[in-house]
Design a protein around this motif. Structure first.
Motif, short mmCIF file in Angstrom:
data_model
loop_
_atom_site.label_atom_id
_atom_site.label_comp_id
_atom_site.label_asym_id
_atom_site.label_seq_id
_atom_site.Cartn_x
_atom_site.Cartn_y
_atom_site.Cartn_z
N LYS A 1 89.11 64.42 26.72
CA LYS A 1 89.69 65.64 27.29
C LYS A 1 88.75 66.80 27.02
CE LYS A 1 94.17 66.19 26.80
NZ LYS A 1 95.50 66.28 26.18
N ILE A 2 87.66 66.84 27.78
CA ILE A 2 86.66 67.89 27.63
C ILE A 2 86.40 68.52 29.00
CG2 ILE A 2 84.84 66.13 27.74
CD1 ILE A 2 83.06 68.06 26.14
N ILE A 3 86.36 69.84 29.03
CA ILE A 3 86.03 70.57 30.24
C ILE A 3 84.82 71.44 29.94
CG2 ILE A 3 86.80 72.23 31.98
CD1 ILE A 3 89.66 71.41 31.43
N ASN A 4 83.77 71.27 30.72
CA ASN A 4 82.55 72.05 30.55
C ASN A 4 82.60 73.26 31.48
OD1 ASN A 4 80.71 70.29 28.74
ND2 ASN A 4 81.54 68.86 30.24
N ILE A 5 82.29 74.42 30.92
CA ILE A 5 82.46 75.67 31.67
C ILE A 5 81.27 76.60 31.46
CG2 ILE A 5 84.98 75.61 31.65
CD1 ILE A 5 84.97 77.42 29.21
N CYS A 6 81.17 77.61 32.32
CA CYS A 6 80.13 78.62 32.22
C CYS A 6 80.70 79.95 32.72
CB CYS A 6 78.91 78.22 33.06
SG CYS A 6 77.59 79.46 33.08
N ASP A 7 80.30 81.03 32.06
CA ASP A 7 80.84 82.33 32.46
C ASP A 7 79.90 83.13 33.37
OD1 ASP A 7 78.91 82.79 30.56
OD2 ASP A 7 80.00 84.37 29.53
N MET A 8 78.76 82.54 33.76
CA MET A 8 77.85 83.31 34.60
C MET A 8 78.47 83.66 35.96
SD MET A 8 74.96 84.76 34.21
CE MET A 8 74.95 86.18 35.29
N PRO A 9 79.10 82.71 36.66
CA PRO A 9 79.77 83.11 37.91
C PRO A 9 80.83 84.18 37.69
CG PRO A 9 79.53 80.73 37.83
CD PRO A 9 79.15 81.25 36.48
N VAL A 10 81.51 84.13 36.54
CA VAL A 10 82.52 85.14 36.22
C VAL A 10 81.86 86.51 36.10
CG1 VAL A 10 84.25 85.87 34.53
CG2 VAL A 10 83.94 83.44 35.03
N ALA A 11 80.70 86.56 35.41
CA ALA A 11 80.00 87.83 35.24
C ALA A 11 79.50 88.37 36.58
CB ALA A 11 78.82 87.65 34.28
N ILE A 12 79.00 87.47 37.43
CA ILE A 12 78.53 87.90 38.76
C ILE A 12 79.70 88.44 39.58
CG2 ILE A 12 77.52 87.13 40.95
CD1 ILE A 12 75.89 85.08 39.30
N LYS A 13 80.84 87.75 39.56
CA LYS A 13 82.01 88.22 40.31
C LYS A 13 82.51 89.55 39.77
CE LYS A 13 85.30 85.32 41.36
NZ LYS A 13 86.27 84.21 41.21
N LYS A 14 82.41 89.74 38.45
CA LYS A 14 82.78 91.04 37.87
C LYS A 14 81.88 92.13 38.42
CE LYS A 14 84.44 93.97 34.68
NZ LYS A 14 83.58 95.16 34.91
N GLY A 15 80.58 91.85 38.50
CA GLY A 15 79.65 92.82 39.07
C GLY A 15 79.93 93.09 40.54
N ILE A 16 80.27 92.05 41.28
CA ILE A 16 80.58 92.21 42.70
C ILE A 16 81.85 93.04 42.87
CG2 ILE A 16 81.40 90.94 44.74
CD1 ILE A 16 79.38 88.73 43.98
N ALA A 17 82.85 92.78 42.02
CA ALA A 17 84.09 93.58 42.09
C ALA A 17 83.79 95.05 41.89
CB ALA A 17 85.09 93.08 41.05
N ASP A 18 82.92 95.36 40.93
CA ASP A 18 82.53 96.76 40.71
C ASP A 18 81.83 97.33 41.94
OD1 ASP A 18 83.54 96.62 38.16
OD2 ASP A 18 81.60 96.25 37.19
N ILE A 19 80.98 96.54 42.56
CA ILE A 19 80.21 96.99 43.72
C ILE A 19 81.13 97.36 44.89
CG2 ILE A 19 78.68 96.15 45.57
CD1 ILE A 19 77.20 94.55 43.32
N ILE A 20 82.15 96.53 45.12
CA ILE A 20 82.98 96.74 46.32
C ILE A 20 84.29 97.45 46.01
CG2 ILE A 20 81.98 94.78 47.54
CD1 ILE A 20 84.40 93.12 46.80
#
Length: 445
Positions: free
Chosen positions: A165-184
């Motif tokens: 029961k292991i899930i591998n994750i990364c927060d880079m897409p989250v950080a990019i989407k956060k930046g995009i949200a700020d942009i728009i």
């Protein structure tokens, strides 16, 4: 009332750990904790963070039991979640991962190219050890793994721990989407509903909608074509961009986007599409690892020591960030059946129809008590398919090299990497990496 859960953070001495603690405390209404544990095999490093976090927990959430330990049985017993973000070899070995390839004129990066391959060879046994501890002491727990390089680690766990029961994750897409949200002008990256496919640090968005179903892509593309994921003009409100290397990375998205204007890219694609340019503009004597040690590590540890000395975390500068938010959101979805839509690294099995089923891909998934259910992204274009399959082969060769203790397969992996120009340079880099990693890698045949 939500049932309280117990969590162990594996990698208690990480510079990100205090931020995870802050996020956990701030979200007790969504993910209430009974016990919070730290585990690390480096007592001295963990103590710096743990001494401060014990005070933070006592002042802000005294109902939570706090434990810091280097004993696996104490750490992994009676927990519901293992939040893992270990770095085998620490930042000094990360510096070697970056500087050795640069010495040969090749991209030096912690997860991409030869540096990522070297790091992967060190990470595999470390992560597998954590899975073994979890399954021995808390067999019903979930491991949420942030440990890099995530694709190589995911491939290793697919082979070595297929039922875990292991899930591998990364927060880079989250950080990019956060930046995009700020942009728009959206309040939060979670307000964007996306379709995305690829590998870890190696993917593309094909759709971004707001929660009303309006297409955001034309507005975002217009911005990215001019400024990448950076701010328009001279404005800079994104704290991530305060460091020069991150500013360069977000601005470079403009050039990555120009290669395929039908999609929006993950920023890490710059290392694969412009490797000679990136290497030429890198300082081989002061890499990202040095930057982290001189900035984030120095600042976080100084603040932790201040809290411990003063005995209070009042007015602390430690904050919860995207890294922490994502892992807490994932844990909540698994615990409380919220059916969150999240980007996870999972076995393909048809999610990307024209990519091999046994590739570990990064795609949107629905997360609930059942675990995760990947969403179908359909067929992808030849350009992305070709790049993905080349990189999948690299990652599979790395894991095969680890399992077989094979110099030849590791040489093939480095040679095949899109960041490396030829086999001669690949061999020279590998020989240097073998020497640098003699205390961490298996002896290669």
């Amino acid at each position: 009332m939500l049932e309280k859960k117990s969590v162990v953070i594996a990698g208690g001495g990480s510079t990100y750990t205090a931020g995870i603690v802050m996020m956990l405390i701030e979200n007790q209404d969504k993910f209430p904790l009974k016990t919070l544990k730290f585990y690390d095999n480096d007592y001295d490093r963990q103590k710096i963070v743990a001494d401060a976090c014990e005070i933070i927990v006592r002042e802000r959430a005294p109902e939570i039991e706090f434990i810091s330990t280097t004993d696996p049985e104490e750490a992994f017993s009676d927990v519901d979640f293992v939040m893992a973000h270990i770095r085998v070899g620490g930042l000094p070995m990360r510096a070697m991962d970056e500087k050795i390839p640069l010495k040969h004129g090749v991209v030096g990066q912690e997860t991409c190219g030869p540096g990522g391959i070297a790091y992967g060879m060190r990470s595999i046994p470390g992560v597998i050890e954590l899975v073994d501890y979890m399954e021995k002491y808390s067999p019903d727990a979930w491991m949420l793994n942030y440990s890099n390089p995530a694709s190589i680690v995911a491939e290793a766990t697919r082979i070595l721990k297929p039922n875990s029961k292991i899930i591998n994750i990364c927060d880079m897409p989250v950080a990019i989407k956060k930046g995009i949200a700020d942009i728009i002008g959206l309040e939060d990256g979670n307000d964007i509903i996306d379709r995305y496919y690829g590998l870890n640090h190696f993917g593309w968005w094909t759709e971004m909608l707001d929660k009303e179903g309006n297409d955001l892509m034309p507005q975002i593309k217009e911005h990215v074509a001019k400024w990448g994921y950076g701010p328009a003009g001279e404005a800079n409100d994104n704290p991530l961009l305060e460091e020069a290397s991150w500013m360069d990375t977000f601005l470079k998205a403009k050039d990555i986007y120009a290669v395929d204007p039908e999609t929006l890219p993950n920023t890490y694609l710059k290392y694969y599409l412009f490797p000679d340019e990136i290497a030429a503009h890198s300082n081989p004597d002061f890499t990202r690892a040095d930057e982290v040690m001189a900035n984030r590590e120095k600042n976080v540890f100084a603040e932790c020591r201040r809290i411990a000395t003063e005995g209070t975390a009042e007015n602390t500068t430690i904050e919860a960030g995207e890294h922490a938010e994502f892992i807490v959101q994932l844990a909540g979805a698994l615990a409380y059946n919220t059916y969150e839509r999240m980007l996870l690294i999972v076995e393909n099995n048809g999610a990307i129809a024209n990519v091999p089923n046994d590739a570990m891909v990064e795609v949107p998934c629905l997360v609930s008590k059942r675990g995760y259910e990947p969403l179908a992204m359909g067929n992808i274009p030849y350009f992305q398919k070709g790049m993905i399959e080349q990189q999948v082969a690299v990652e599979k060769l790395v894991v095969a090299a680890y399992l077989d203790k094979s110099y030849q397969k590791l040489l093939q992996a480095i040679t095949l990497s899109k960041t490396v120009p030829n086999a001669t340079i690949a061999r020279a880099i590998l020989d240097d990496l073998v020497e640098a990693n003699k205390d961490y890698w298996p002896t290669l045949n």
